[in-house]
Design an enzyme around this catalytic site. Sequence first.
Site, PDB file in Angstrom:
ATOM      1  N   GLU A 122      51.216  30.234  -3.763  1.00 57.11           N
ATOM      2  CA  GLU A 122      50.664  30.961  -2.613  1.00 57.11           C
ATOM      3  C   GLU A 122      51.717  31.542  -1.661  1.00 57.11           C
ATOM      4  O   GLU A 122      51.644  31.354  -0.449  1.00 57.11           O
ATOM      5  CB  GLU A 122      49.703  30.049  -1.829  1.00 57.11           C
ATOM      6  CG  GLU A 122      48.583  29.489  -2.688  1.00 57.11           C
ATOM      7  CD  GLU A 122      47.637  28.573  -1.932  1.00 57.11           C
ATOM      8  OE1 GLU A 122      47.920  28.210  -0.782  1.00 57.11           O
ATOM      9  OE2 GLU A 122      46.596  28.207  -2.512  1.00 57.11           O
ATOM     10  N   GLU A 151      43.012  26.554 -11.530  1.00 58.65           N
ATOM     11  CA  GLU A 151      42.236  25.735 -10.576  1.00 58.65           C
ATOM     12  C   GLU A 151      40.774  26.179 -10.590  1.00 58.65           C
ATOM     13  O   GLU A 151      40.188  26.463  -9.545  1.00 58.65           O
ATOM     14  CB  GLU A 151      42.811  25.865  -9.163  1.00 58.65           C
ATOM     15  CG  GLU A 151      44.294  25.545  -9.066  1.00 58.65           C
ATOM     16  CD  GLU A 151      44.840  25.544  -7.641  1.00 58.65           C
ATOM     17  OE1 GLU A 151      44.057  25.472  -6.678  1.00 58.65           O
ATOM     18  OE2 GLU A 151      46.070  25.635  -7.494  1.00 58.65           O
TER      19      GLU A 151
HETATM   20  C1  GLA Z   1      45.069  25.332  -3.371  1.00 52.03           C
HETATM   21  C2  GLA Z   1      46.137  24.445  -3.969  1.00 52.03           C
HETATM   22  C3  GLA Z   1      45.573  23.232  -4.631  1.00 52.03           C
HETATM   23  C4  GLA Z   1      44.504  22.588  -3.779  1.00 52.03           C
HETATM   24  C5  GLA Z   1      43.465  23.600  -3.410  1.00 52.03           C
HETATM   25  C6  GLA Z   1      42.384  22.989  -2.563  1.00 52.03           C
HETATM   26  O1  GLA Z   1      44.410  26.062  -4.314  1.00 52.03           O
HETATM   27  O2  GLA Z   1      46.937  25.125  -4.904  1.00 52.03           O
HETATM   28  O3  GLA Z   1      46.584  22.304  -4.843  1.00 52.03           O
HETATM   29  O4  GLA Z   1      45.081  22.019  -2.643  1.00 52.03           O
HETATM   30  O5  GLA Z   1      44.091  24.624  -2.672  1.00 52.03           O
HETATM   31  O6  GLA Z   1      42.096  21.704  -2.896  1.00 52.03           O
END
Ligand code: GLA
Length: 371
Positions: A165, A272
């Site tokens: 990010e 994710e």
């Molecule tokens: C982001 C992070 C993850 C997690 C999510 C929310 O996507 O990369 O590690 O913390 O937020 O749980």
Amino acid sequence: MFRNVIYLIVAGLFSGAVSAQSSRTSKSVIPVGTTLTLKKSFANYFPIGVSVSPSNLVGREAELIVQQFNSLTPENVMKFGPLHPEENRYSWGGADSVVAFAEANKMKVRGHTLIWHQQNPAWLFLDAKGDTVNREVLLSRMKSHIETVVKRYKGRVYAWDVVNEALDDDSTRYLRNSPWFNICGEDFIEKAFQYAHQADPEAILFYNDYRTEHPERRERIYKLLKRLKDSGVPVHGVGLQGHWNLKDPSRQQLVKTIDRFRSLGLQVQVTELDISVLPEKKDRDSIWLAAPDMYTAEIEQQHIAQYEQVFNVFKAYKDYLSGVTFWNLSDKDTWLDQTPSAKGKRNFPLLFDADLQPKKVFYRVIDVVKP
Ligand code: GLA
């Protein structure tokens, strides 16, 4: 000892020959028969992973994880803060237990995450007097952290989210105003990749981010990755986080995103994945309050349709997609119930319900690759 216990659980599971039909009616055992699993269904496509905490690695959750998945991502325990709480102290217990569980059960491990703007320890950006450190000190702390962590798991963690990010949310800006960026400048990103590559030249190194399918963000990420590739930085893949909802992304956006990043010669992974059943912004507070009852038949159909859509794209793009990881195991324990917080809020983003039973959407995802 721990490993042995896990082996026994797994041996028990696979010797049981429980049929899918009979087991589906029982709540006391894992309901899905060993013939109907995500990892077997997608065996010719890509590894199927799940993010876990050490607390998921016992009992019924552990059984379900081993039965269904062949890759693990530690949800929190490998982040900088939890792993390296003081400058001269690492806390390895949680991360070691996830890696040991994966090895005992022949699963892959994705390391998550080396450099991020969140979940950092208090000491990281400060000197002994409490002043902000300079670029040189911060880069040396970064190097030492990355070397120590990546070398410890060398050959055991096959891929790392090296930088998470880095992009700003504001479309008029490029990179996020994080302490990493503010103190070190833009090249903190390439430094992180270089240190990780030196520590484990075999590891596959990812840049990971969210809303990667939105054209404006996609193009900013493309620009970042192209610049890194052009200057010889060892970046090998891009992680699409995949925190999606019923309408977002569209098929076309997802296809375009994978095409765009693979044109740079990068692997793509969905790192994710969860599909929220709640709208992203408008009116969401009022909807959240009604949330306990909101997984209606109609919402469920939309949920199924969106999961089918994205898995159909994954199937078509299997040659470029090297992994798909769900973020959390079941609706019992999803970060979306807490973030952003709203009293009484519930979400239903995953394939297994709060009692670890497969939802209809589970079977429909498997149907996507049914011969
Ligand atoms: C982001 C992070 C993850 C997690 C999510 C929310 O996507 O990369 O590690 O913390 O937020 O749980």
